[in-house]
Scaffold this motif. Sequence first.
Motif, short mmCIF file in Angstrom:
data_model
loop_
_atom_site.label_atom_id
_atom_site.label_comp_id
_atom_site.label_asym_id
_atom_site.label_seq_id
_atom_site.Cartn_x
_atom_site.Cartn_y
_atom_site.Cartn_z
N THR A 130 0.82 -1.21 0.00
CA THR A 130 0.00 0.00 0.00
C THR A 130 0.86 1.26 0.00
OG1 THR A 130 -0.14 0.23 2.42
CG2 THR A 130 -1.75 -1.24 1.35
N ILE A 131 2.17 1.09 0.16
CA ILE A 131 3.08 2.23 0.28
C ILE A 131 3.85 2.41 -1.02
CG2 ILE A 131 4.84 3.33 1.71
CD1 ILE A 131 4.26 1.14 3.84
N PRO A 132 3.77 3.54 -1.68
CA PRO A 132 4.44 3.74 -2.97
C PRO A 132 5.96 3.58 -2.85
CG PRO A 132 2.83 5.47 -2.57
CD PRO A 132 2.96 4.71 -1.29
N GLY A 133 6.56 2.99 -3.88
CA GLY A 133 8.01 2.97 -3.98
C GLY A 133 8.71 1.70 -3.56
N TRP A 134 8.04 0.89 -2.73
CA TRP A 134 8.70 -0.30 -2.18
C TRP A 134 8.55 -1.49 -3.12
CZ3 TRP A 134 11.99 -0.01 1.73
CH2 TRP A 134 11.87 1.06 2.62
N GLN A 135 9.65 -2.18 -3.37
CA GLN A 135 9.64 -3.44 -4.11
C GLN A 135 9.67 -4.57 -3.10
OE1 GLN A 135 13.01 -3.37 -6.76
NE2 GLN A 135 12.42 -1.42 -7.68
N VAL A 136 8.67 -5.42 -3.13
CA VAL A 136 8.45 -6.41 -2.07
C VAL A 136 8.72 -7.82 -2.58
CG1 VAL A 136 6.80 -7.32 -0.39
CG2 VAL A 136 6.70 -4.90 -1.06
N THR A 137 9.48 -8.58 -1.79
CA THR A 137 9.74 -9.99 -2.09
C THR A 137 9.32 -10.82 -0.89
OG1 THR A 137 11.63 -9.41 -3.48
CG2 THR A 137 11.45 -11.70 -2.76
N GLU A 138 8.51 -11.84 -1.12
CA GLU A 138 8.04 -12.70 -0.04
C GLU A 138 8.74 -14.05 -0.06
OE1 GLU A 138 3.65 -12.48 0.75
OE2 GLU A 138 3.64 -11.47 -1.20
N ALA A 187 8.70 2.19 6.93
CA ALA A 187 8.42 2.08 5.50
C ALA A 187 7.57 3.25 5.02
CB ALA A 187 7.72 0.75 5.20
N HIS A 188 6.56 3.61 5.81
CA HIS A 188 5.71 4.76 5.46
C HIS A 188 6.53 6.05 5.47
CE1 HIS A 188 1.56 3.19 5.28
NE2 HIS A 188 1.96 2.29 6.17
N LEU A 189 7.33 6.25 6.52
CA LEU A 189 8.09 7.49 6.66
C LEU A 189 9.15 7.63 5.58
CD1 LEU A 189 8.51 7.40 10.55
CD2 LEU A 189 6.99 8.90 9.25
N LEU A 190 9.84 6.54 5.27
CA LEU A 190 10.89 6.59 4.27
C LEU A 190 10.33 6.83 2.86
CD1 LEU A 190 13.14 3.74 5.67
CD2 LEU A 190 13.86 6.12 5.32
N ALA A 191 9.16 6.28 2.59
CA ALA A 191 8.52 6.52 1.29
C ALA A 191 8.25 8.01 1.10
CB ALA A 191 7.23 5.72 1.17
N GLY A 192 7.90 8.67 2.18
CA GLY A 192 7.66 10.11 2.11
C GLY A 192 8.93 10.92 1.92
N GLN A 193 10.08 10.27 2.13
CA GLN A 193 11.37 10.93 1.99
C GLN A 193 12.13 10.46 0.75
OE1 GLN A 193 12.81 13.28 4.25
NE2 GLN A 193 10.69 13.36 4.98
N GLN A 194 11.48 9.70 -0.13
CA GLN A 194 12.19 9.08 -1.25
C GLN A 194 12.90 10.10 -2.13
OE1 GLN A 194 9.74 6.64 -3.85
NE2 GLN A 194 11.51 5.53 -4.64
N HIS A 235 9.31 -17.73 5.81
CA HIS A 235 8.24 -16.74 5.69
C HIS A 235 8.77 -15.30 5.71
CE1 HIS A 235 5.18 -19.76 5.80
NE2 HIS A 235 5.53 -20.19 6.99
N GLY A 236 10.04 -15.13 5.42
CA GLY A 236 10.62 -13.80 5.45
C GLY A 236 10.11 -12.90 4.33
N VAL A 237 10.11 -11.60 4.62
CA VAL A 237 9.71 -10.58 3.64
C VAL A 237 10.82 -9.53 3.58
CG1 VAL A 237 7.99 -8.83 3.03
CG2 VAL A 237 7.27 -10.93 4.21
N VAL A 238 11.19 -9.15 2.36
CA VAL A 238 12.18 -8.09 2.16
C VAL A 238 11.58 -7.03 1.24
CG1 VAL A 238 14.42 -7.52 1.14
CG2 VAL A 238 14.18 -9.58 2.53
N ALA A 239 11.78 -5.77 1.61
CA ALA A 239 11.30 -4.66 0.78
C ALA A 239 12.45 -3.71 0.51
CB ALA A 239 10.15 -3.93 1.47
N VAL A 240 12.52 -3.19 -0.69
CA VAL A 240 13.63 -2.32 -1.10
C VAL A 240 13.08 -1.00 -1.63
CG1 VAL A 240 15.63 -2.08 -2.61
CG2 VAL A 240 15.03 -4.33 -1.69
#
Length: 395
Positions: free
Chosen positions: A43-51, A114-121, A56-61
Amino acid sequence: MIAETAKSLNDHLIELRHAFHSHPEVSGQEKETAARVAAELRTIPGWQVTEQMGGHGVVAVLQGAKPGKTVALRADMDALQITEENDVPYKSQNPGVMHACGHDIHTTALLGAAHLLAGQQAQLCGTVRLIFQPAEELSPNGGSRAMIAAGALGDADAVFGFHVWPDLPHGEVGCIAGPLMAASDHFSVTIQGRASHAAKPDEGIDAVVVGAQFINAVQTIISRCTDPLQSAVITVGKFTAGTRYNIVAETCELEGTCRTLNNEVRDFIEAQLQKTLDGICAIYGAKGTLNYERGYMAVVNDAQMTEQARETVEKLFGKQAIHSHEMPSMCAEDFAFYLNEKPGAFLWLGTGIEGETSYPLHNSKFHVDEDILWRGAALLTQLALDVTADGSQEA
């Protein structure tokens, strides 16, 4: 600025935390937790998500608009096999399972970051990698090594994480360079004696006596054989022996843990346990077998990254928020394996409230003031911004 934005996000963070807390999952079973994390990230713009990394790990870049370093931020997702005793609306709905170690808080804070960093992209220099890790509690084979093997760290230049810490006042941050938390090893001992009638102990070899002598003797490894300035603990937590009150026990089994902050001391204690067992068994004519299993290594913070963390804490919360008088803990954390790969720091975020009962981690009544959520999110965010920006200055 980051702190104020994080505060405005806290109501949403509380909702997220309640969802995680009421639906806890134990190590290796974090399927729904991971799915909710991934859904929130998308739901957060900019993040590339791998599940499904390392289980069950999740990584977002998130790639910043400017060049700079790559920073990894990690949170753990698993819960414990504990029945919750807190009477709250978001109490665990999974019988016998509870977020009693604060991993729901860590996960929520990293989602807040994740939310805060997206706002600082647009202002972000470099790249941020978020690591949502399963199975931290699964010592000696916790989830960090599987995440590392799956590529979760990528090309990170530094890695950071934090743990809520009820021993520190609410909002204060513990930043220790060098050893912070202990290596955690597990050992088991089997002693083979010889059964006889209890009235004729001379005809047997009493495994209970041999085991008791072993327990007493191993304590001198700490008190008389190791440097008193090098912290170490040996605890025998389980002793099983005998079949009947009037029979000399033929066998006994012991289990315990060793905690150390220094690799040389770790090696020494393992060797001394074997020597002690051999010696005690020789005295009584018994046979002993030691199985020593190495678990998590010690958490050792990089000095430069710890200093960076101190500067970040002071910038965010003021110099008074830096709690610099604490000692290392003999508790363990598999964040150690990330620090073995990359420079970084693991921090303690205080949750103790003056005048209130501060239940320890792994307690069925462990709880926090949820004001800590925005603080954790802001801390992780500012660390990422500061370290990546430092990289852009070097470029």
